[in-house]
Scaffold this active site. Structure first.
Site, PDB file in Angstrom:
ATOM      1  N   ASP A  42       0.832  -1.196   0.000  1.00 31.68           N
ATOM      2  CA  ASP A  42       0.000   0.000   0.000  1.00 31.68           C
ATOM      3  C   ASP A  42       0.870   1.250   0.000  1.00 31.68           C
ATOM      4  OD1 ASP A  42      -2.300  -1.437  -0.001  1.00 31.68           O
ATOM      5  OD2 ASP A  42      -2.835  -1.046   2.085  1.00 31.68           O
ATOM      6  N   TYR A  45       2.393   1.781  -3.458  1.00 38.13           N
ATOM      7  CA  TYR A  45       1.303   2.160  -4.372  1.00 38.13           C
ATOM      8  C   TYR A  45       0.864   3.598  -4.100  1.00 38.13           C
ATOM      9  CZ  TYR A  45      -3.291   1.990  -6.628  1.00 38.13           C
ATOM     10  OH  TYR A  45      -4.386   2.255  -7.400  1.00 38.13           O
ATOM     11  N   ASP A  46       0.693   3.923  -2.817  1.00 34.42           N
ATOM     12  CA  ASP A  46       0.311   5.289  -2.469  1.00 34.42           C
ATOM     13  C   ASP A  46       1.386   6.282  -2.902  1.00 34.42           C
ATOM     14  OD1 ASP A  46      -2.085   4.492  -1.376  1.00 34.42           O
ATOM     15  OD2 ASP A  46      -1.314   4.388   0.675  1.00 34.42           O
ATOM     16  N   SER A  91     -13.789   6.579  -3.452  1.00 37.39           N
ATOM     17  CA  SER A  91     -12.669   6.435  -2.541  1.00 37.39           C
ATOM     18  C   SER A  91     -12.319   7.801  -1.963  1.00 37.39           C
ATOM     19  CB  SER A  91     -11.480   5.837  -3.293  1.00 37.39           C
ATOM     20  OG  SER A  91     -10.393   5.610  -2.432  1.00 37.39           O
ATOM     21  N   LEU A  92     -11.247   7.869  -1.180  1.00 31.13           N
ATOM     22  CA  LEU A  92     -10.780   9.120  -0.611  1.00 31.13           C
ATOM     23  C   LEU A  92      -9.372   9.412  -1.099  1.00 31.13           C
ATOM     24  CD1 LEU A  92     -11.903   8.772   3.124  1.00 31.13           C
ATOM     25  CD2 LEU A  92     -12.937  10.229   1.395  1.00 31.13           C
ATOM     26  N   GLU A 125     -12.318  11.551  12.292  1.00 34.03           N
ATOM     27  CA  GLU A 125     -12.707  10.256  12.845  1.00 34.03           C
ATOM     28  C   GLU A 125     -11.717   9.180  12.409  1.00 34.03           C
ATOM     29  OE1 GLU A 125     -16.646  10.240  11.258  1.00 34.03           O
ATOM     30  OE2 GLU A 125     -16.053   9.284   9.373  1.00 34.03           O
ATOM     31  N   LYS A 127     -10.048   6.018  10.670  1.00 29.42           N
ATOM     32  CA  LYS A 127     -10.253   5.332   9.390  1.00 29.42           C
ATOM     33  C   LYS A 127     -10.182   3.824   9.635  1.00 29.42           C
ATOM     34  CE  LYS A 127      -8.691   5.103   4.585  1.00 29.42           C
ATOM     35  NZ  LYS A 127      -8.601   3.641   4.536  1.00 29.42           N
ATOM     36  N   ASP A 129     -10.036  -0.059   9.154  1.00 28.23           N
ATOM     37  CA  ASP A 129      -9.428  -0.932   8.149  1.00 28.23           C
ATOM     38  C   ASP A 129     -10.341  -2.134   7.951  1.00 28.23           C
ATOM     39  OD1 ASP A 129      -7.681  -1.902   6.321  1.00 28.23           O
ATOM     40  OD2 ASP A 129      -6.159  -2.564   7.754  1.00 28.23           O
ATOM     41  N   ARG A 148     -18.645  -1.963  -2.009  1.00 28.87           N
ATOM     42  CA  ARG A 148     -18.327  -0.830  -2.873  1.00 28.87           C
ATOM     43  C   ARG A 148     -18.004  -1.266  -4.292  1.00 28.87           C
ATOM     44  NH1 ARG A 148     -13.421   3.071  -1.369  1.00 28.87           N
ATOM     45  NH2 ARG A 148     -12.197   1.269  -2.045  1.00 28.87           N
ATOM     46  N   GLU A 185     -18.417   0.519   7.335  1.00 29.27           N
ATOM     47  CA  GLU A 185     -17.343  -0.454   7.201  1.00 29.27           C
ATOM     48  C   GLU A 185     -17.679  -1.738   7.961  1.00 29.27           C
ATOM     49  OE1 GLU A 185     -13.468  -0.078   5.203  1.00 29.27           O
ATOM     50  OE2 GLU A 185     -15.203   1.239   5.424  1.00 29.27           O
ATOM     51  N   TYR A 237     -20.977   5.457   9.040  1.00 25.68           N
ATOM     52  CA  TYR A 237     -20.362   6.777   9.108  1.00 25.68           C
ATOM     53  C   TYR A 237     -20.756   7.698   7.947  1.00 25.68           C
ATOM     54  CZ  TYR A 237     -16.978   4.314   6.118  1.00 25.68           C
ATOM     55  OH  TYR A 237     -16.388   3.556   5.135  1.00 25.68           O
ATOM     56  N   LYS A 301     -13.432  15.400   7.312  1.00 29.33           N
ATOM     57  CA  LYS A 301     -14.543  15.761   6.436  1.00 29.33           C
ATOM     58  C   LYS A 301     -15.041  17.163   6.787  1.00 29.33           C
ATOM     59  CE  LYS A 301     -16.255  10.976   6.607  1.00 29.33           C
ATOM     60  NZ  LYS A 301     -17.388  10.110   7.022  1.00 29.33           N
ATOM     61  N   LYS A 325      -3.176   8.936   6.235  1.00 30.58           N
ATOM     62  CA  LYS A 325      -2.718   7.567   6.472  1.00 30.58           C
ATOM     63  C   LYS A 325      -1.559   7.523   7.469  1.00 30.58           C
ATOM     64  CE  LYS A 325      -4.074   4.504   4.118  1.00 30.58           C
ATOM     65  NZ  LYS A 325      -3.921   4.209   2.686  1.00 30.58           N
ATOM     66  N   CYS A 419      14.195  -9.462 -24.638  1.00 27.15           N
ATOM     67  CA  CYS A 419      13.000  -9.942 -23.943  1.00 27.15           C
ATOM     68  C   CYS A 419      13.195 -11.383 -23.474  1.00 27.15           C
ATOM     69  CB  CYS A 419      11.802  -9.862 -24.883  1.00 27.15           C
ATOM     70  SG  CYS A 419      10.290 -10.586 -24.200  1.00 27.15           S
ATOM     71  N   CYS A 422      10.506 -13.748 -25.652  1.00 32.21           N
ATOM     72  CA  CYS A 422      10.604 -14.034 -27.087  1.00 32.21           C
ATOM     73  C   CYS A 422      11.984 -13.789 -27.669  1.00 32.21           C
ATOM     74  CB  CYS A 422       9.574 -13.213 -27.860  1.00 32.21           C
ATOM     75  SG  CYS A 422       9.920 -11.436 -27.904  1.00 32.21           S
ATOM     76  N   CYS A 437       9.974  -4.547 -24.820  1.00 31.52           N
ATOM     77  CA  CYS A 437      10.226  -5.555 -25.843  1.00 31.52           C
ATOM     78  C   CYS A 437       9.706  -5.036 -27.178  1.00 31.52           C
ATOM     79  CB  CYS A 437       9.524  -6.861 -25.463  1.00 31.52           C
ATOM     80  SG  CYS A 437       9.441  -8.070 -26.797  1.00 31.52           S
ATOM     81  N   CYS A 443       5.635 -11.428 -29.593  1.00 33.52           N
ATOM     82  CA  CYS A 443       5.983 -11.808 -28.225  1.00 33.52           C
ATOM     83  C   CYS A 443       4.767 -12.448 -27.563  1.00 33.52           C
ATOM     84  CB  CYS A 443       6.417 -10.576 -27.434  1.00 33.52           C
ATOM     85  SG  CYS A 443       6.778 -10.911 -25.694  1.00 33.52           S
TER      86      CYS A 443
END
Length: 707
Positions: A42, A45-46, A91-92, A125, A127, A129, A148, A185, A237, A301, A325, A419, A422, A437, A443
């Site tokens: 996460d 990714y974030d 999402s947020l 508030e 969050k 999980d 969702r 949630e 919520y 919020k 987060k 590659c 291939c 490639c 390929c």
């Protein structure tokens, strides 16, 4: 991606990096949401999303139509009936640092044109999980529950929700609203989670990795009896569709939910400044280990619901809320080896194979290294001891190498220039981070990935035709192009080796696949465009194209004509809001390739033959009574009563198409103070020019009610 600070990027560098980020994030969305095989944490990714959003803030005109900031959520699972959310479950946006929270407050003030001393109130508030869920009550009775999903469609989990003891079956009021959707949630308390895992271990079953996984897995059981045996609970919520206003403020709405019998995520607080919000965040961080349930941050919020309505939404998140987060957890492990994966667009992605390690309660064994620059920057080598971190329940990122533990025989990793699938040359264009490639459809990795994309949930959504089946059909030369999918049953009837006789199939499974394919012989234009897998064309861009060109025939002809960049077709294409020259070039290059034209003709037919499928014309769901529905509008000059962002959002909510430049297709030009060349061009073309007051009068009929 580069190490260049966002403030130091040139426009060209920013455009190139946004292209790379869009591809990376789309790749990891597919791994996480569609095939349940994530490769990054996460936190990592974030980090990709933060970098993308930071570049977009500095270069708003470069935001891509397939930007990750326009996407949300995960597709619904195949095992449940789909439910369309009447009000999308979005999402947020995320904050990770104090300055992110301060910027959030500043953006709200700028959007609303508020002075720095104007008062604002926020609800803060925890969050939770868990798994987001929406409960629909009609005349006070719970009639439906849905996850969702992708924000627009979720999974119907009504039967399972009815097994959760702390969810009211009826609202305890004499005159309940005709319709109200309570959102919140589904979660599992830590003590219940520990007891459940102990029972699983004693019965020989594998334990769950964490409470969130346990809650999500419990709610998604096809047998509700299993769900009933699991100790899951619900926090309320928020709300979705409602036939009445719940309250004037978020804090009052929370109290109403409590009065109706819903448990609330505690402790919460109202805050007047970013400093008070950050103080709450610090306090919750200290209490985190002592709460009864897992949290991964806090949510802020706007308290005033009228201001929430005015702020509205961007494509994937409300403007009036943000998730702050917590930081990631870290651990040390061994990097055993580095392998290379080849994606749909030919990008070679290095993957770190790790000695399995538990990080934050989850055992992880793989992490992405993004590209050769990332490997070089971290100097990651096979045999190194590395620090990994996670912030959630997926695979971690490599933070750094512990050099003092490096083996003496260590050697730098040499990134392949051919590659691995291939053998074709793998090249890297100047300014790009990715090595690709050059084999194209020669390929097998690229060809199979493109077919997987074609049948994916947001494209043709053919149930039963996943990566494993496509790999088998590819190896047996049954499917080598999209058209082969729709010829599969006919070929099977003529084959000496019938599908139902193959290992792992059988008659019922084969017939189910053929039925699933047959049911997808009609598809809407935007999904068809997305399914083709044109580079840089995501779902949002595909919908923009479908909305503007209406039919496959019109779109195909326009893209072929747009190859001439002096043509009106090219001008019309780049005039579409959010489609710039880079995306337009990808489209025209796609239509330059004869093979791509053959694929489209094979599927949809041409003047000489009937197609295998029917591509349905696009029909807008814009407000039919709106004078702006399907009209192209352009803004110029400075607006005094609202920001440009709010004006654009309002126009789009009423069905308008917002363009960046004036053309013969423009219906209205809204001219604020100091309007310049656009106003002159509009008058030259005979376009209706509206003042700001005339514009506000036109849109006043469609003011929305409370969210």
């Amino acid at each position: 991606m580069s190490d260049i600070p966002v403030d130091a990027l040139t426009a060209d560098q920013a455009a190139q990096e946004l292209s790379v980020l869009a591809a990376h994030i789309a790749f990891h969305d597919r791994l996480y949401y569609q095939i349940n095989a994530p490769q990054i944490s996460d936190a990592e990714y974030d980090g990709l999303r933060r970098r993308n959003e930071a570049i977009e803030r500095r270069f708003p005109d470069l935001r891509r139509p397939d930007s990750p900031s326009l996407r949300v959520g995960a597709p619904p699972s195949a095992g449940f009936r789909k439910v369309v959310h009447t009000v999308p479950m979005l999402s947020l946006a995320n904050a990770f640092h104090p300055e992110d929270v301060e910027e959030f407050v500043t953006r709200i003030r700028n959007f609303l044109n508020l002075d720095v001393d104007a008062s604002l109130a926020f609800v803060a508030e925890p969050k939770v999980d868990g798994l987001s869920c929406s409960l629909r009550y009609v005349r006070g009775r719970l009639i439906q529950a849905a996850t969702r999903g992708d924000g627009l469609e979720g999974e119907d989990v009504t039967t399972n929700i009815l097994t959760i003891a702390n969810i009211p079956r009826f609202l305890p009021i004499s005159s309940p609203p005709e319709v109200v959707e309570i959102r919140g949630e589904v979660y599992m308390r830590r003590d219940d989670f520990a007891a459940l895992n102990q029972r699983r271990i004693e019965s020989g079953e594998p334990p769950f990795a964490n409470p969130r996984n346990a809650a999500a897995g419990s709610l998604r059981q096809l047998d509700p009896k299993i769900t009933a045996e699991r100790p899951i609970r619900f926090f309320g919520y928020a709300w979705g569709e409602t036939s009445m206003s719940l309250a004037a403020t978020q804090s009052a709405a929370r109290q109403k939910l409590a009065d109706w019998g819903f448990a609330l995520n505690q402790p919460w607080r109202t805050c007047a400044t970013s400093a008070e919000m950050l103080a709450y965040y610090a306090e919750i961080g200290e209490q985190r280990a002592f709460l009864e349930y897992d949290i991964d941050g806090v949510v802020y919020k706007i308290d005033d619901i009228a201001l929430q309505d005015r702020l509205g939404f961007v494509s994937r998140a409300p403007r009036w809320a943000i998730a702050h987060k917590f930081s990631a957890e870290q651990a040390e492990t061994l990097l055993r080896r580095i392998t290379i994966q080849v994606g749909r667009t030919g990008v070679l992605t290095p993957v770190a194979e790790l000695e399995p390690i538990t990080v934050g309660g989850v055992v992880v064994s793989r992490a992405t290294l993004h590209n050769e620059d990332d490997i070089a920057r971290k100097d990651a080598r096979e045999g190194d001891t590395v620090v990994v971190q996670r912030a959630g329940d997926v695979i971690p990122q490599i933070v750094r190498v512990i050099l003092e533990k490096r083996p003496l025989e260590s050697a730098s990793f040499v990134f392949p220039d051919h590659c691995p699938e291939c053998g074709s040359l793998a090249t890297r264009e100047v300014g790009e981070a990715a090595r690709r490639c050059t084999g194209g459809l020669v390929c097998p990795a690229q060809a199979k990935e493109r077919l997987c994309h074609f049948v994916s949930r947001d494209a043709f959504d053919i149930e039963g035709l996943g990566e494993k089946s496509l790999t088998e059909f590819w190896a047996n030369e049954l499917i080598r192009s999209p058209g082969d999918i729709f010829r599969l049953e006919e070929r099977d009837r003529k084959s000496l080796s019938r599908l139902h006789n193959r290992k792992g199939w059988g008659d019922k499974k084969a017939q189910n696949l053929f039925k699933a394919i047959e049911s997808r012989r009609s598809i809407c234009l935007d999904r068809f465009i997305y399914a083709l897998g044109v580079p840089q064309i995501g779902q949002v861009t595909a919908k923009l194209l479908a909305k503007n060109y209406r039919s496959l025939s019109a779109w195909r002809q326009a893209m072929i004509a747009a190859k001439d960049q002096t043509s009106s077709a090219w001008a019309d294409l780049i005039a579409i809001d959010q489609i710039g020259a880079t995306v337009a070039k990808c489209l025209t290059e796609f239509f330059t390739e004869p093979h791509n034209l053959e694929v489209i003709a094979d599927l949809s037919g041409d003047d000489e033959q009937k197609g295998l499928i029917e591509v349905l014309d696009y029909h807008s769901s814009a407000i039919q009574s709106s004078p702006l529905a399907e009209q192209t509008v352009v803004f110029t000059g400075t607006l005094s009563s609202m920001s440009r962002t709010e004006a654009k959002a309002r126009a789009e909510s009423l069905g308008a198409k917002v363009a960046g430049s004036v053309s013969s297709k423009t219906r209205y030009l809204i001219a604020g103070a100091d309007a310049g060349s656009k106003a002159a061009k509009a008058r030259e073309l005979g376009v209706t020019v509206l003042s700001e007051d005339e514009w506000r009068e036109m849109i006043s009929f469609g003011r929305s009610g409370s969210f």
